[in-house]
Design a protein around this motif. Structure first.
Motif, short mmCIF file in Angstrom:
data_model
loop_
_atom_site.label_atom_id
_atom_site.label_comp_id
_atom_site.label_asym_id
_atom_site.label_seq_id
_atom_site.Cartn_x
_atom_site.Cartn_y
_atom_site.Cartn_z
N THR A 11 0.84 -1.19 0.00
CA THR A 11 0.00 0.00 0.00
C THR A 11 0.87 1.23 0.00
O THR A 11 1.98 1.23 0.52
N VAL A 12 0.35 2.23 -0.61
CA VAL A 12 1.01 3.53 -0.63
C VAL A 12 -0.01 4.54 -0.15
O VAL A 12 -1.11 4.61 -0.69
N GLU A 13 0.33 5.29 0.87
CA GLU A 13 -0.59 6.30 1.36
C GLU A 13 -0.32 7.61 0.64
O GLU A 13 0.81 8.07 0.58
N VAL A 14 -1.36 8.14 0.08
CA VAL A 14 -1.26 9.40 -0.65
C VAL A 14 -2.15 10.40 0.07
O VAL A 14 -3.33 10.13 0.29
N PRO A 15 -1.59 11.53 0.44
CA PRO A 15 -2.44 12.52 1.14
C PRO A 15 -3.50 13.08 0.21
O PRO A 15 -3.23 13.37 -0.95
N ILE A 16 -4.70 13.18 0.71
CA ILE A 16 -5.79 13.76 -0.05
C ILE A 16 -5.84 15.25 0.27
O ILE A 16 -5.87 15.62 1.44
N PRO A 17 -5.83 16.09 -0.76
CA PRO A 17 -5.87 17.53 -0.50
C PRO A 17 -7.07 17.92 0.37
O PRO A 17 -8.16 17.35 0.24
N GLN A 18 -6.86 18.87 1.24
CA GLN A 18 -7.89 19.33 2.16
C GLN A 18 -9.15 19.79 1.42
O GLN A 18 -10.26 19.59 1.89
N GLU A 19 -8.97 20.36 0.22
CA GLU A 19 -10.13 20.83 -0.55
C GLU A 19 -11.08 19.69 -0.88
O GLU A 19 -12.30 19.85 -0.85
N PHE A 20 -10.54 18.50 -1.20
CA PHE A 20 -11.39 17.35 -1.49
C PHE A 20 -12.17 16.93 -0.26
O PHE A 20 -13.34 16.58 -0.33
N ARG A 25 -17.25 16.64 2.64
CA ARG A 25 -18.03 16.93 3.84
C ARG A 25 -19.27 17.76 3.49
O ARG A 25 -20.37 17.48 3.96
N ILE A 26 -19.09 18.77 2.63
CA ILE A 26 -20.22 19.63 2.22
C ILE A 26 -21.28 18.81 1.51
O ILE A 26 -22.48 18.99 1.72
N ARG A 27 -20.85 17.88 0.67
CA ARG A 27 -21.81 17.06 -0.11
C ARG A 27 -22.31 15.85 0.66
O ARG A 27 -23.10 15.07 0.16
N GLY A 28 -21.80 15.65 1.87
CA GLY A 28 -22.24 14.53 2.70
C GLY A 28 -21.67 13.19 2.26
O GLY A 28 -22.28 12.14 2.47
N ILE A 29 -20.50 13.21 1.63
CA ILE A 29 -19.86 11.98 1.16
C ILE A 29 -18.90 11.48 2.24
O ILE A 29 -18.02 12.23 2.68
N PRO A 30 -19.05 10.23 2.67
CA PRO A 30 -18.13 9.69 3.67
C PRO A 30 -16.68 9.69 3.14
O PRO A 30 -16.45 9.45 1.95
N GLU A 31 -15.75 9.98 4.02
CA GLU A 31 -14.35 10.08 3.60
C GLU A 31 -13.85 8.77 2.98
O GLU A 31 -13.06 8.79 2.05
N GLU A 32 -14.32 7.63 3.46
CA GLU A 32 -13.89 6.34 2.91
C GLU A 32 -14.26 6.22 1.43
O GLU A 32 -13.48 5.74 0.62
N ARG A 33 -15.44 6.69 1.06
CA ARG A 33 -15.84 6.65 -0.35
C ARG A 33 -15.00 7.59 -1.19
O ARG A 33 -14.65 7.29 -2.32
N LEU A 34 -14.66 8.74 -0.63
CA LEU A 34 -13.79 9.68 -1.32
C LEU A 34 -12.42 9.05 -1.56
O LEU A 34 -11.86 9.14 -2.65
N ILE A 35 -11.90 8.38 -0.56
CA ILE A 35 -10.58 7.73 -0.68
C ILE A 35 -10.60 6.68 -1.78
O ILE A 35 -9.69 6.60 -2.59
N ARG A 36 -11.65 5.87 -1.84
CA ARG A 36 -11.75 4.84 -2.89
C ARG A 36 -11.77 5.47 -4.27
O ARG A 36 -11.14 4.98 -5.22
N ALA A 37 -12.51 6.57 -4.44
CA ALA A 37 -12.58 7.24 -5.74
C ALA A 37 -11.21 7.79 -6.13
O ALA A 37 -10.78 7.65 -7.28
N ARG A 71 -19.72 7.87 -9.79
CA ARG A 71 -20.94 7.10 -9.48
C ARG A 71 -20.81 6.44 -8.12
O ARG A 71 -21.80 6.30 -7.39
N SER A 72 -19.59 6.03 -7.76
CA SER A 72 -19.42 5.35 -6.47
C SER A 72 -19.57 6.30 -5.30
O SER A 72 -19.76 5.88 -4.17
N LEU A 73 -19.48 7.60 -5.58
CA LEU A 73 -19.69 8.59 -4.52
C LEU A 73 -21.17 8.79 -4.34
O LEU A 73 -21.75 9.10 -3.45
#
Length: 73
Positions: A11-20, A25-37, A71-73
């Motif tokens: 595994t390689v951990e890549v930081p997700i930009p704070q803007e994402f 959070r604004i759109r109500g998307i769980p962070e785990e789903r964002l990470i998968r996308a 779509r997965s989001l």
């Protein structure tokens, strides 16, 4: 001792930009789903950079993966 065909995933951990994270959070998307996308898009980028695909093929694959990621989001 031979490992034969044993494959250990890495595994390689890549930081997700704070803007994402803020947009998710604004759109109500769980962070785990964002990470998968984001992972899907990063994998596509790695494949396209290290492949012998034609630019047109990379664009077509990119569209498909991008649509699937959203779509997965």
């Amino acid at each position: 001792m031979s490992t034969g065909g044993d494959v250990t995933p890495s595994t390689v951990e890549v930081p997700i930009p704070q803007e994402f994270k803020i947009l998710a959070r604004i759109r109500g998307i769980p962070e785990e789903r964002l990470i998968r996308a984001v992972q899907r898009l990063l994998i596509l980028e790695a494949i396209s950079l290290n492949s012998e695909l034609k630019p047109e093929d990379v664009k077509e694959i990119s569209k498909k993966v991008g649509k699937a990621a959203w779509r997965s989001l």
